[in-house]
Design a protein around this motif. Structure first.
Motif, PDB file in Angstrom:
ATOM      1  N   VAL A   1      38.899  36.358  36.340  1.00  0.00           N
ATOM      2  CA  VAL A   1      39.959  35.581  35.688  1.00  0.00           C
ATOM      3  C   VAL A   1      41.155  36.468  35.346  1.00  0.00           C
ATOM      4  O   VAL A   1      42.321  36.103  35.568  1.00  0.00           O
ATOM      5  N   LEU A   2      40.857  37.659  34.804  1.00  0.00           N
ATOM      6  CA  LEU A   2      41.931  38.586  34.453  1.00  0.00           C
ATOM      7  C   LEU A   2      42.740  38.997  35.684  1.00  0.00           C
ATOM      8  O   LEU A   2      43.971  39.095  35.633  1.00  0.00           O
ATOM      9  N   ALA A   3      42.048  39.233  36.778  1.00  0.00           N
ATOM     10  CA  ALA A   3      42.741  39.642  37.999  1.00  0.00           C
ATOM     11  C   ALA A   3      43.681  38.550  38.489  1.00  0.00           C
ATOM     12  O   ALA A   3      44.790  38.834  38.967  1.00  0.00           O
ATOM     13  N   GLU A   4      43.267  37.294  38.379  1.00  0.00           N
ATOM     14  CA  GLU A   4      44.122  36.187  38.801  1.00  0.00           C
ATOM     15  C   GLU A   4      45.334  36.051  37.884  1.00  0.00           C
ATOM     16  O   GLU A   4      46.455  35.801  38.340  1.00  0.00           O
ATOM     17  N   GLU A   5      45.092  36.218  36.573  1.00  0.00           N
ATOM     18  CA  GLU A   5      46.199  36.076  35.617  1.00  0.00           C
ATOM     19  C   GLU A   5      47.214  37.201  35.742  1.00  0.00           C
ATOM     20  O   GLU A   5      48.411  37.006  35.511  1.00  0.00           O
ATOM     21  N   GLU A   6      46.726  38.414  36.099  1.00  0.00           N
ATOM     22  CA  GLU A   6      47.610  39.576  36.168  1.00  0.00           C
ATOM     23  C   GLU A   6      48.153  39.818  37.572  1.00  0.00           C
ATOM     24  O   GLU A   6      48.816  40.820  37.822  1.00  0.00           O
TER      25      GLU A   6
ATOM     26  N   GLY B   1      49.280  44.574  37.690  1.00  0.00           N
ATOM     27  CA  GLY B   1      48.157  43.701  38.034  1.00  0.00           C
ATOM     28  C   GLY B   1      47.131  44.363  38.926  1.00  0.00           C
ATOM     29  O   GLY B   1      45.987  43.922  39.014  1.00  0.00           O
ATOM     30  N   GLY B   2      47.535  45.430  39.593  1.00  0.00           N
ATOM     31  CA  GLY B   2      46.586  46.117  40.463  1.00  0.00           C
ATOM     32  C   GLY B   2      45.404  46.692  39.711  1.00  0.00           C
ATOM     33  O   GLY B   2      44.299  46.771  40.244  1.00  0.00           O
ATOM     34  N   ALA B   3      45.619  47.094  38.453  1.00  0.00           N
ATOM     35  CA  ALA B   3      44.523  47.648  37.664  1.00  0.00           C
ATOM     36  C   ALA B   3      43.461  46.596  37.411  1.00  0.00           C
ATOM     37  O   ALA B   3      42.257  46.867  37.491  1.00  0.00           O
ATOM     38  N   ALA B   4      43.895  45.358  37.099  1.00  0.00           N
ATOM     39  CA  ALA B   4      42.940  44.281  36.862  1.00  0.00           C
ATOM     40  C   ALA B   4      42.162  43.962  38.132  1.00  0.00           C
ATOM     41  O   ALA B   4      40.947  43.718  38.085  1.00  0.00           O
ATOM     42  N   ARG B   5      42.847  43.950  39.275  1.00  0.00           N
ATOM     43  CA  ARG B   5      42.149  43.688  40.540  1.00  0.00           C
ATOM     44  C   ARG B   5      41.150  44.782  40.847  1.00  0.00           C
ATOM     45  O   ARG B   5      40.044  44.522  41.354  1.00  0.00           O
ATOM     46  N   LEU B   6      41.511  46.025  40.558  1.00  0.00           N
ATOM     47  CA  LEU B   6      40.600  47.141  40.800  1.00  0.00           C
ATOM     48  C   LEU B   6      39.341  47.016  39.933  1.00  0.00           C
ATOM     49  O   LEU B   6      38.218  47.208  40.409  1.00  0.00           O
TER      50      LEU B   6
END
Length: 308
Positions: A107-112, A118-123
């Motif tokens: 969820v965080l990765a989608e929001e960021e 936002g790359g940090a959340a996806r990582l």
């Protein structure tokens, strides 16, 4: 008379020698039988001790050695069982919070996604999902170790099952599939999916193109069955790992400190093959590349699982 006396003396000497030989050989035979039983796993085997001669001393030594061996093996089995319980317990304890973490980080990765950082959340989301795979593998291994793994059999079309496995993992475009249509097999579809996905995934990630999957009916030792072969044109399996490629935590790229695999995939694939009553073998093609061959025996349509 002298000749008769000599003959009698010779006969008496031969009789004495025979009795002595039998007296020595009998305990030796008993020891040999006991050693065979001990070697076959009957750790409680002991021999009766009679007298105080050399065979009796040998019997006492054998009994002491057998007692030490039984105690050591019992302790090792207890330690192994405790280790398996520990792995199973820890894996199950980690599973629930990790499932929540995977959902939350997703969820965080989608929001960021649209933010500069936002790359940090996806990582974080990717790494959390990556952590979930070895835990699921450990849970699956613990089921095999506990004897709790069972087949849920169904009749499936092999071509459709393989196509579905490749499509679900985005592997269809990179694999050439060769085999007949309308080849029914009775198997556990989920476990067959795990085997095929693991073999093809390894070939795509660690082998070299072209990757080929061939399947068809095949008999072994007069027993009917089907054969699925996955081959690539990469460097193949290192010779020093060929005999251990299905062992747990073995990785073909041992020099890498980090890889996407846990070293359990091929072990789980082989366990699933054995659960079906079949085999999974690894070899290197003389022309280059690794070749993995799965052979499960044919089961009558509608057959029930004997292991369940």
């Amino acid at each position: 008379m002298l000749l008769v006396a000599d003959a009698l003396a010779l006969a008496a000497a031969l009789l004495l020698a025979l009795l002595t030989t039998r007296g020595v050989l009998r305990p030796v035979r008993r020891l040999a039988a006991a050693a065979g039983a001990l070697g076959a796993g009957e750790l409680g085997t002991r021999v009766r001790v009679r007298g105080r001669d050399e065979p009796a001393d040998l019997a006492r030594t054998f009994n002491r050695t057998a007692a030490v061996l039984e105690r050591t093996v019992t302790e090792l089995r207890a330690m192994e069982a405790a280790s398996r319980r520990f792995v199973a317990d820890v894996s199950h304890e980690l599973r629930t919070p990790l499932t929540s973490m995977i959902a939350m980080t997703g969820v965080l990765a989608e929001e960021e996604a649209d933010r500069p950082d936002g790359g940090a959340a996806r990582l974080i989301a990717a790494e959390t999902r990556r952590l979930g795979r070895p835990i699921e593998n450990l849970i699956e291994i613990s089921r095999f170790d506990a004897g709790a793994a069972a087949l849920v059999l169904d009749d499936v079309d092999l071509a459709d099952a393989i196509t579905g496995t490749l499509a679900a993992r985005g592997l269809a475009d990179g694999v050439a599939v060769e085999g007949p249509r309308d080849l029914p097999v009775r198997c556990d579809p989920r476990r067959l999916d795990v085997i095929v996905a693991n073999l093809v995934g390894n070939a795509v990630r660690h082998g070299g193109p072209p990757v080929t999957l061939r399947f068809g009916a095949a008999s072994r030792a007069g027993a009917p069955g089907v054969e699925i072969t996955v081959a690539d044109r990469g460097p193949g399996v290192p010779e020093e790992l060929l005999g251990a490629v299905f062992d747990r935590f073995v990785k073909g790229e041992a020099a890498r400190s980090r890889s996407d695999g846990s070293g359990l995939g091929l072990s789980i694939a082989r366990e699933n093959a054995v659960l079906h009553g079949g085999t999974l073998e690894a070899a290197n093609d003389p022309d280059g590349g690794a070749v993995f061959t799965l052979w499960p025996p044919a089961r009558p349509a509608g057959a029930e699982d004997a292991d369940g």
